[in-house]
Design a protein around this motif. Structure first.
Motif, PDB file in Angstrom:
ATOM      1  N   VAL A  28       0.831  -1.211   0.000  1.00 32.15           N
ATOM      2  CA  VAL A  28       0.000   0.000   0.000  1.00 32.15           C
ATOM      3  C   VAL A  28       0.864   1.259   0.000  1.00 32.15           C
ATOM      4  N   THR A  29       1.816   1.320   0.943  1.00 32.05           N
ATOM      5  CA  THR A  29       2.632   2.538   1.063  1.00 32.05           C
ATOM      6  C   THR A  29       3.541   2.733  -0.144  1.00 32.05           C
ATOM      7  N   LEU A  30       4.083   1.635  -0.680  1.00 29.33           N
ATOM      8  CA  LEU A  30       4.956   1.751  -1.852  1.00 29.33           C
ATOM      9  C   LEU A  30       4.173   2.253  -3.057  1.00 29.33           C
ATOM     10  N   PHE A  31       2.939   1.769  -3.231  1.00 28.04           N
ATOM     11  CA  PHE A  31       2.106   2.204  -4.356  1.00 28.04           C
ATOM     12  C   PHE A  31       1.795   3.696  -4.248  1.00 28.04           C
ATOM     13  N   PHE A  32       1.282   4.111  -3.096  1.00 30.21           N
ATOM     14  CA  PHE A  32       0.886   5.514  -2.938  1.00 30.21           C
ATOM     15  C   PHE A  32       2.112   6.442  -2.906  1.00 30.21           C
ATOM     16  N   GLY A  33       3.229   5.960  -2.348  1.00 32.85           N
ATOM     17  CA  GLY A  33       4.435   6.783  -2.301  1.00 32.85           C
ATOM     18  C   GLY A  33       4.988   7.080  -3.675  1.00 32.85           C
ATOM     19  N   THR A  34       5.076   6.050  -4.521  1.00 29.50           N
ATOM     20  CA  THR A  34       5.588   6.270  -5.886  1.00 29.50           C
ATOM     21  C   THR A  34       4.587   7.046  -6.738  1.00 29.50           C
ATOM     22  N   LEU A  35       3.292   6.763  -6.566  1.00 31.15           N
ATOM     23  CA  LEU A  35       2.265   7.487  -7.332  1.00 31.15           C
ATOM     24  C   LEU A  35       2.300   8.977  -7.020  1.00 31.15           C
ATOM     25  N   ALA A  36       2.499   9.323  -5.749  1.00 32.16           N
ATOM     26  CA  ALA A  36       2.532  10.738  -5.353  1.00 32.16           C
ATOM     27  C   ALA A  36       3.668  11.481  -6.052  1.00 32.16           C
ATOM     28  N   TRP A  37       4.856  10.865  -6.091  1.00 35.36           N
ATOM     29  CA  TRP A  37       5.994  11.527  -6.744  1.00 35.36           C
ATOM     30  C   TRP A  37       5.804  11.590  -8.261  1.00 35.36           C
ATOM     31  N   LEU A  38       5.199  10.582  -8.841  1.00 36.36           N
ATOM     32  CA  LEU A  38       4.915  10.622 -10.285  1.00 36.36           C
ATOM     33  C   LEU A  38       4.003  11.796 -10.618  1.00 36.36           C
ATOM     34  N   LEU A  39       2.958  11.993  -9.806  1.00 34.83           N
ATOM     35  CA  LEU A  39       2.036  13.120 -10.031  1.00 34.83           C
ATOM     36  C   LEU A  39       2.749  14.458  -9.835  1.00 34.83           C
ATOM     37  N   LEU A  40       3.654  14.489  -8.855  1.00 40.85           N
ATOM     38  CA  LEU A  40       4.415  15.720  -8.634  1.00 40.85           C
ATOM     39  C   LEU A  40       5.214  16.109  -9.875  1.00 40.85           C
ATOM     40  N   PHE A  41       5.879  15.147 -10.492  1.00 43.04           N
ATOM     41  CA  PHE A  41       6.676  15.424 -11.690  1.00 43.04           C
ATOM     42  C   PHE A  41       5.782  15.794 -12.876  1.00 43.04           C
ATOM     43  N   ILE A  42       4.684  15.086 -13.026  1.00 42.03           N
ATOM     44  CA  ILE A  42       3.811  15.309 -14.191  1.00 42.03           C
ATOM     45  C   ILE A  42       3.178  16.692 -14.162  1.00 42.03           C
ATOM     46  N   PHE A  43       2.740  17.143 -12.985  1.00 41.58           N
ATOM     47  CA  PHE A  43       1.982  18.392 -12.902  1.00 41.58           C
ATOM     48  C   PHE A  43       2.804  19.586 -12.428  1.00 41.58           C
ATOM     49  N   THR A  44       4.107  19.407 -12.256  1.00 43.04           N
ATOM     50  CA  THR A  44       4.979  20.543 -11.938  1.00 43.04           C
ATOM     51  C   THR A  44       5.510  21.126 -13.241  1.00 43.04           C
ATOM     52  N   PRO A  45       5.400  22.437 -13.422  1.00 42.08           N
ATOM     53  CA  PRO A  45       5.847  23.062 -14.674  1.00 42.08           C
ATOM     54  C   PRO A  45       7.327  22.803 -14.964  1.00 42.08           C
ATOM     55  N   VAL A  46       7.650  22.700 -16.246  1.00 45.08           N
ATOM     56  CA  VAL A  46       9.042  22.513 -16.659  1.00 45.08           C
ATOM     57  C   VAL A  46       9.858  23.740 -16.270  1.00 45.08           C
ATOM     58  N   GLY A  47      11.077  23.506 -15.832  1.00 50.34           N
ATOM     59  CA  GLY A  47      11.954  24.614 -15.465  1.00 50.34           C
ATOM     60  C   GLY A  47      12.466  24.465 -14.051  1.00 50.34           C
ATOM     61  N   GLU A  48      12.602  25.585 -13.376  1.00 50.52           N
ATOM     62  CA  GLU A  48      13.200  25.599 -12.044  1.00 50.52           C
ATOM     63  C   GLU A  48      12.374  24.808 -11.031  1.00 50.52           C
ATOM     64  N   ALA A  49      11.045  24.873 -11.155  1.00 53.26           N
ATOM     65  CA  ALA A  49      10.169  24.172 -10.210  1.00 53.26           C
ATOM     66  C   ALA A  49      10.376  22.660 -10.290  1.00 53.26           C
ATOM     67  N   ARG A  50      10.465  22.132 -11.529  1.00 55.94           N
ATOM     68  CA  ARG A  50      10.662  20.696 -11.666  1.00 55.94           C
ATOM     69  C   ARG A  50      12.069  20.287 -11.225  1.00 55.94           C
ATOM     70  N   GLU A  51      13.052  21.155 -11.430  1.00 56.68           N
ATOM     71  CA  GLU A  51      14.406  20.872 -10.956  1.00 56.68           C
ATOM     72  C   GLU A  51      14.439  20.758  -9.429  1.00 56.68           C
ATOM     73  N   GLY A  54       8.191   3.057   1.165  1.00 61.19           N
ATOM     74  CA  GLY A  54       6.951   3.736   0.796  1.00 61.19           C
ATOM     75  C   GLY A  54       6.615   4.885   1.716  1.00 61.19           C
ATOM     76  N   ILE A  55       6.792   4.643   3.042  1.00 57.82           N
ATOM     77  CA  ILE A  55       6.491   5.680   4.030  1.00 57.82           C
ATOM     78  C   ILE A  55       7.388   6.897   3.835  1.00 57.82           C
ATOM     79  N   LEU A  56       8.675   6.669   3.673  1.00 55.49           N
ATOM     80  CA  LEU A  56       9.617   7.787   3.548  1.00 55.49           C
ATOM     81  C   LEU A  56       9.417   8.551   2.239  1.00 55.49           C
ATOM     82  N   LEU A  57       8.986   7.868   1.189  1.00 56.74           N
ATOM     83  CA  LEU A  57       8.633   8.568  -0.047  1.00 56.74           C
ATOM     84  C   LEU A  57       7.432   9.475   0.177  1.00 56.74           C
ATOM     85  N   LEU A  58       6.433   8.980   0.895  1.00 58.87           N
ATOM     86  CA  LEU A  58       5.243   9.787   1.182  1.00 58.87           C
ATOM     87  C   LEU A  58       5.577  11.002   2.046  1.00 58.87           C
ATOM     88  N   VAL A  59       6.400  10.781   3.068  1.00 55.35           N
ATOM     89  CA  VAL A  59       6.759  11.881   3.961  1.00 55.35           C
ATOM     90  C   VAL A  59       7.597  12.916   3.216  1.00 55.35           C
TER      91      VAL A  59
END
Length: 417
Positions: free
Chosen positions: A33-56, A294-299
């Motif tokens: 559960v934690t590994l799924f939600f932890g990796t999914l959260a970071w994937l969404l962060l990369f996808i919806f963060t604008p290209v440039g300094e914010a994504r860096e 998973g937990i540390l990715l979420l945190v």
């Protein structure tokens, strides 16, 4: 960052936490559960963060998070491999039956069990320490009520012993790696923590007057097994001394010890196709390691979106000691790993005494409820009749012991700090 994304990411973290709490109902392993939600959260962060300094910035945060997780993982794999080997070869079981007499009073056995759990859990992970201790108790064939009483003591003793050494509890290791406390300051926690365990054993021993016949078969001891046990103890001592004198990271010392273990096994010609020494790495509890991942990715994600800033507000409202006490009580319902990780990531500033108190609180607070720690969950799965309700009957004793340990740790922290 879109405001909607923030709410979605918080919802994912809440869903992961519910998955951990409701594991017994959903029957879905909390690591998955934690590994799924932890990796999914970071994937969404990369996808919806604008290209440039914010994504860096997001990439830099992820790299930092992965580096921290890698250090924790490698250390735990090294330590757990040692314990897996010694447990499989019967060295731990031999030690137990070496100490125990053939016949012993139930009261004396209660205190011996508490002492063994406390010491052993300082060296091994909580899950292994609980499994070994519960197996011993079940072999004594006590009646159900007494078995539950012993199991309750095991849970509290295992969690208490783990707080004093970085090999014993993940939250202790996390706080140490964050540079909040030194190894010798952690060792000072052992005295008040042990006193609390003995107080609980004394309360649980009320009314116990019977005797127990201890039946156990010792395993053959080989020279290589003794050598590896000594290497393990030397590695722990070298970790403490090396970090104190030369600031050597514990992960480096344990990797060195693990390499010596491999070489010694080869020297004794014990590393062969029928029992390859590297196979013991596979016996490590990788489910536990993936849960931490998973937990540390979420945190880390919650830190990135600045949600953890809210945790610090509790420390603004009440004194740090009281806030730490509340965190300890909360850890009975919320897993102590994400709770500790969240506090560390929040940028909280406290003195050494307060960090020592927090180490004890989140490490032992989970003992207040049987579902509050990995030790409790393991005991509940192995001991017939040990349920949420039967464990709750000893809530007052557990609460008194926890408070005694908490107060003692604070006094020790003030003198050490």
């Amino acid at each position: 960052m879109p405001e909607l994304l923030t709410y979605v990411l918080i919802a994912l973290a809440v869903a992961a936490l519910l998955g951990v709490v409701l594991e017994e109902i959903t029957h879905v392993n909390k690591a998955k559960v934690t590994l799924f939600f932890g990796t999914l959260a970071w994937l969404l962060l990369f996808i919806f963060t604008p290209v440039g300094e914010a994504r860096e910035t997001v990439l830099e945060s992820l790299n930092e998070n992965i580096a921290e997780i890698a250090g924790l993982w490698i250390f735990l794999v090294a330590a757990m491999t040692f314990v897996a080997y010694l447990n499989k070869k019967g060295m731990i079981e031999n030690l137990i039956y070496l100490v125990l007499p053939k016949r012993i009073s139930e009261r004396a056995l209660l205190f011996l069990t508490a002492t063994f759990c406390f010491v052993f859990s300082s060296l091994a992970d909580n899950i292994t320490a609980t499994l070994v201790s519960i197996t011993l108790i079940l072999s004594l064939q006590l009646d159900r009520a007494k078995t539950i009483k012993f199991a309750t003591l095991v849970v509290f003793s295992v969690n208490s012993g783990g707080v004093a050494l970085i090999t014993g509890d993940v939250t202790t290791l996390m706080i140490f790696l964050a540079g909040k406390v030194a190894i010798l300051q952690l060792l000072a926690l052992a005295v008040p923590a042990f006193v609390a365990v003995m107080v609980l054993a004394a309360m649980l021993s009320i009314g116990m007057k019977g005797e127990v016949a201890v039946q156990g078969q010792r395993n053959d001891v080989r020279g290589v097994d003794v050598a590896i046990a000594l290497i393990f103890l030397c590695t722990i001592l070298s970790t403490i001394v090396g970090n104190f004198l030369f600031q050597i990271p514990p992960v480096l010392t344990f990797l060195a010890g693990l390499s010596v273990m491999f070489l010694v096994a080869r020297f004794f010609s014990d590393d062969n196709d029928s029992d390859p020494i590297l196979e013991y790495v596979r016996q490590v509890e990788f489910e536990t390691l993936f849960f931490f991942l998973g937990i540390l990715l979420l945190v880390g994600m919650l830190k990135e979106i600045r949600v953890l800033d809210g945790l610090v507000h509790i420390y603004d409202q009440v004194p740090a000691v009281m806030a730490n006490y509340l965190m300890g009580v909360m850890s009975a319902a919320i897993d102590n790993v994400p709770l500790t990780a969240a506090l560390l990531k929040s940028g909280l500033e406290m003195g050494v005494a307060e960090w020592m108190v927090l180490t004890y609180a989140v490490g032992v607070g989970g003992s207040l409820l049987v579902i509050g720690s990995a030790s409790g969950i393991v005991a509940m799965s192995k001991v017939p009749g040990l349920t949420f309700g039967s464990y709750l009957r000893y809530m007052l004793y557990l609460f008194i012991a926890f408070n005694i340990g908490f107060a003692g740790v604070y006094l020790v922290g003030l003198s050490v700090g």
